[in-house]
Design a protein around this motif. Sequence first.
Motif, PDB file in Angstrom:
ATOM      1  N   ASP A 103       0.856  -1.186   0.000  1.00  0.00           N
ATOM      2  CA  ASP A 103       0.000   0.000   0.000  1.00  0.00           C
ATOM      3  C   ASP A 103       0.889   1.232   0.000  1.00  0.00           C
ATOM      4  OD1 ASP A 103      -1.862   1.997   0.340  1.00  0.00           O
ATOM      5  OD2 ASP A 103      -2.248   1.531   2.441  1.00  0.00           O
ATOM      6  N   LYS A 104       1.246   1.706  -1.179  1.00  0.00           N
ATOM      7  CA  LYS A 104       2.158   2.850  -1.299  1.00  0.00           C
ATOM      8  C   LYS A 104       1.478   4.176  -0.936  1.00  0.00           C
ATOM      9  CE  LYS A 104       5.497   0.390  -3.356  1.00  0.00           C
ATOM     10  NZ  LYS A 104       5.038  -0.958  -3.260  1.00  0.00           N
ATOM     11  N   ALA A 105       0.153   4.157  -0.776  1.00  0.00           N
ATOM     12  CA  ALA A 105      -0.580   5.387  -0.459  1.00  0.00           C
ATOM     13  C   ALA A 105      -0.341   5.831   0.980  1.00  0.00           C
ATOM     14  CB  ALA A 105      -2.076   5.174  -0.694  1.00  0.00           C
ATOM     15  N   CYS A 106       0.228   4.973   1.797  1.00  0.00           N
ATOM     16  CA  CYS A 106       0.517   5.305   3.196  1.00  0.00           C
ATOM     17  C   CYS A 106      -0.744   5.712   3.943  1.00  0.00           C
ATOM     18  CB  CYS A 106       1.566   6.401   3.291  1.00  0.00           C
ATOM     19  SG  CYS A 106       3.203   5.904   2.732  1.00  0.00           S
ATOM     20  N   THR A 107      -1.804   4.976   3.719  1.00  0.00           N
ATOM     21  CA  THR A 107      -3.081   5.295   4.350  1.00  0.00           C
ATOM     22  C   THR A 107      -3.433   4.229   5.369  1.00  0.00           C
ATOM     23  OG1 THR A 107      -3.718   6.103   2.187  1.00  0.00           O
ATOM     24  CG2 THR A 107      -5.417   6.035   3.846  1.00  0.00           C
ATOM     25  N   PRO A 108      -3.632   4.510   6.592  1.00  0.00           N
ATOM     26  CA  PRO A 108      -3.567   5.809   7.252  1.00  0.00           C
ATOM     27  C   PRO A 108      -2.140   6.193   7.648  1.00  0.00           C
ATOM     28  CG  PRO A 108      -4.284   4.174   8.825  1.00  0.00           C
ATOM     29  CD  PRO A 108      -4.130   3.479   7.491  1.00  0.00           C
ATOM     30  N   ILE A 109      -1.192   5.260   7.522  1.00  0.00           N
ATOM     31  CA  ILE A 109       0.204   5.529   7.893  1.00  0.00           C
ATOM     32  C   ILE A 109       1.090   4.685   6.990  1.00  0.00           C
ATOM     33  CG2 ILE A 109       0.316   3.719   9.666  1.00  0.00           C
ATOM     34  CD1 ILE A 109       1.977   5.671  11.386  1.00  0.00           C
ATOM     35  N   CYS A 110       2.310   5.137   6.762  1.00  0.00           N
ATOM     36  CA  CYS A 110       3.258   4.366   5.950  1.00  0.00           C
ATOM     37  C   CYS A 110       3.740   3.169   6.760  1.00  0.00           C
ATOM     38  CB  CYS A 110       4.454   5.227   5.567  1.00  0.00           C
ATOM     39  SG  CYS A 110       4.045   6.617   4.506  1.00  0.00           S
ATOM     40  N   LYS A 111       3.882   2.036   6.089  1.00  0.00           N
ATOM     41  CA  LYS A 111       4.367   0.825   6.759  1.00  0.00           C
ATOM     42  C   LYS A 111       5.538   0.240   5.990  1.00  0.00           C
ATOM     43  CE  LYS A 111       0.033  -0.789   8.763  1.00  0.00           C
ATOM     44  NZ  LYS A 111      -0.936  -1.888   8.757  1.00  0.00           N
ATOM     45  N   ALA A 112       6.421  -0.387   6.741  1.00  0.00           N
ATOM     46  CA  ALA A 112       7.569  -1.070   6.137  1.00  0.00           C
ATOM     47  C   ALA A 112       7.925  -2.273   6.987  1.00  0.00           C
ATOM     48  CB  ALA A 112       8.769  -0.131   6.033  1.00  0.00           C
ATOM     49  N   ASN A 113       8.601  -3.211   6.359  1.00  0.00           N
ATOM     50  CA  ASN A 113       9.196  -4.333   7.060  1.00  0.00           C
ATOM     51  C   ASN A 113      10.663  -3.980   7.239  1.00  0.00           C
ATOM     52  OD1 ASN A 113      10.904  -7.005   6.765  1.00  0.00           O
ATOM     53  ND2 ASN A 113       8.940  -7.557   7.667  1.00  0.00           N
ATOM     54  N   GLY A 114      11.123  -3.886   8.472  1.00  0.00           N
ATOM     55  CA  GLY A 114      12.506  -3.509   8.733  1.00  0.00           C
ATOM     56  C   GLY A 114      13.436  -4.699   8.622  1.00  0.00           C
ATOM     57  N   ARG A 115      14.528  -4.524   7.915  1.00  0.00           N
ATOM     58  CA  ARG A 115      15.536  -5.577   7.823  1.00  0.00           C
ATOM     59  C   ARG A 115      16.644  -5.340   8.834  1.00  0.00           C
ATOM     60  NH1 ARG A 115      14.491 -10.102   6.537  1.00  0.00           N
ATOM     61  NH2 ARG A 115      16.320 -10.560   5.325  1.00  0.00           N
ATOM     62  N   ASP A 116      17.153  -4.095   8.903  1.00  0.00           N
ATOM     63  CA  ASP A 116      18.152  -3.797   9.923  1.00  0.00           C
ATOM     64  C   ASP A 116      17.987  -2.369  10.399  1.00  0.00           C
ATOM     65  OD1 ASP A 116      19.797  -2.111   8.110  1.00  0.00           O
ATOM     66  OD2 ASP A 116      20.355  -4.009   7.199  1.00  0.00           O
ATOM     67  N   VAL A 117      18.517  -2.127  11.574  1.00  0.00           N
ATOM     68  CA  VAL A 117      18.453  -0.812  12.195  1.00  0.00           C
ATOM     69  C   VAL A 117      19.871  -0.415  12.585  1.00  0.00           C
ATOM     70  CG1 VAL A 117      17.949  -1.788  14.494  1.00  0.00           C
ATOM     71  CG2 VAL A 117      17.369   0.589  14.017  1.00  0.00           C
ATOM     72  N   THR A 118      20.205   0.855  12.320  1.00  0.00           N
ATOM     73  CA  THR A 118      21.503   1.391  12.710  1.00  0.00           C
ATOM     74  C   THR A 118      21.271   2.425  13.803  1.00  0.00           C
ATOM     75  OG1 THR A 118      22.329   1.064  10.461  1.00  0.00           O
ATOM     76  CG2 THR A 118      23.622   2.506  11.897  1.00  0.00           C
ATOM     77  N   PHE A 119      22.003   2.277  14.896  1.00  0.00           N
ATOM     78  CA  PHE A 119      21.878   3.155  16.050  1.00  0.00           C
ATOM     79  C   PHE A 119      22.874   4.311  15.960  1.00  0.00           C
ATOM     80  CE2 PHE A 119      20.077  -0.852  17.463  1.00  0.00           C
ATOM     81  CZ  PHE A 119      18.935  -0.435  18.106  1.00  0.00           C
ATOM     82  N   PRO A 120      22.679   5.359  16.770  1.00  0.00           N
ATOM     83  CA  PRO A 120      23.566   6.527  16.714  1.00  0.00           C
ATOM     84  C   PRO A 120      25.048   6.192  16.920  1.00  0.00           C
ATOM     85  CG  PRO A 120      21.634   7.047  18.032  1.00  0.00           C
ATOM     86  CD  PRO A 120      21.572   5.571  17.713  1.00  0.00           C
ATOM     87  N   ASP A 121      25.333   5.125  17.684  1.00  0.00           N
ATOM     88  CA  ASP A 121      26.734   4.759  17.935  1.00  0.00           C
ATOM     89  C   ASP A 121      27.332   3.917  16.803  1.00  0.00           C
ATOM     90  OD1 ASP A 121      25.572   2.250  18.277  1.00  0.00           O
ATOM     91  OD2 ASP A 121      26.085   2.071  20.397  1.00  0.00           O
ATOM     92  N   GLY A 122      26.543   3.682  15.724  1.00  0.00           N
ATOM     93  CA  GLY A 122      27.047   2.933  14.568  1.00  0.00           C
ATOM     94  C   GLY A 122      26.692   1.455  14.574  1.00  0.00           C
ATOM     95  N   ARG A 123      26.175   0.949  15.708  1.00  0.00           N
ATOM     96  CA  ARG A 123      25.786  -0.468  15.741  1.00  0.00           C
ATOM     97  C   ARG A 123      24.678  -0.718  14.738  1.00  0.00           C
ATOM     98  NH1 ARG A 123      23.061  -1.994  20.477  1.00  0.00           N
ATOM     99  NH2 ARG A 123      22.559   0.207  20.621  1.00  0.00           N
ATOM    100  N   LYS A 124      24.819  -1.811  13.999  1.00  0.00           N
ATOM    101  CA  LYS A 124      23.803  -2.198  13.021  1.00  0.00           C
ATOM    102  C   LYS A 124      23.321  -3.592  13.413  1.00  0.00           C
ATOM    103  CE  LYS A 124      23.263  -1.939   8.092  1.00  0.00           C
ATOM    104  NZ  LYS A 124      23.982  -1.781   6.829  1.00  0.00           N
ATOM    105  N   LEU A 125      21.995  -3.713  13.654  1.00  0.00           N
ATOM    106  CA  LEU A 125      21.439  -4.977  14.106  1.00  0.00           C
ATOM    107  C   LEU A 125      20.291  -5.415  13.196  1.00  0.00           C
ATOM    108  CD1 LEU A 125      21.346  -4.272  17.950  1.00  0.00           C
ATOM    109  CD2 LEU A 125      23.006  -5.661  16.719  1.00  0.00           C
ATOM    110  N   PHE A 126      20.189  -6.714  13.005  1.00  0.00           N
ATOM    111  CA  PHE A 126      19.115  -7.305  12.211  1.00  0.00           C
ATOM    112  C   PHE A 126      17.821  -7.189  12.990  1.00  0.00           C
ATOM    113  CE2 PHE A 126      16.766 -11.277  10.994  1.00  0.00           C
ATOM    114  CZ  PHE A 126      16.474 -10.899   9.694  1.00  0.00           C
TER     115      PHE A 126
END
Length: 151
Positions: free
Chosen positions: A109-132
């Motif tokens: 649903d690219k219309a982002c209705t009522p909100i945009c959604k995604a499936n997260g693969r990884d997240v990078t934190f402010p200290d540079g750590r990257k976690l699945f």
Amino acid sequence: MNLRRLIAPTLIGGALLAAGALGVQQAAAHHAFAAEFDGKAPVLLRGKVTKVEWINPHAWVHIDAVTPQGVQKWMVEGGTPNTLLRGGITRDSLKAGTEIVVRGYQSKDKACTPICKANGRDVTFPDGRKLFMGSSGTGAPKDGSDPTEKR
């Protein structure tokens, strides 16, 4: 007629029906990646965490992503809370206000209705750590994020 002879089969039958109903409910709640997300629509989201929902079958991280058009609200699906905890993502590391970068895939649903959604693969934190942060075996693209994937 002996009442005791009817009680045990009735209780067992009722328990089996209840277990079956719960199993169907669980199966309906969980989905394959391709049912909701587009493996050909990668997203890179930068922003602050506004809320985290530590719920099964998937945790959700809400962020205010900074885009060229301004701030956009996103819900990012992660793995189960247990999967995230085992991977090093905790309630303390994902507090509201934390700036993160999430790489993932947008919902169909690219219309982002009522909100945009995604499936997260990884997240990078402010200290540079990257976690699945994804969940394996759901049909998500093999993109190298999952440390358990065979390369």
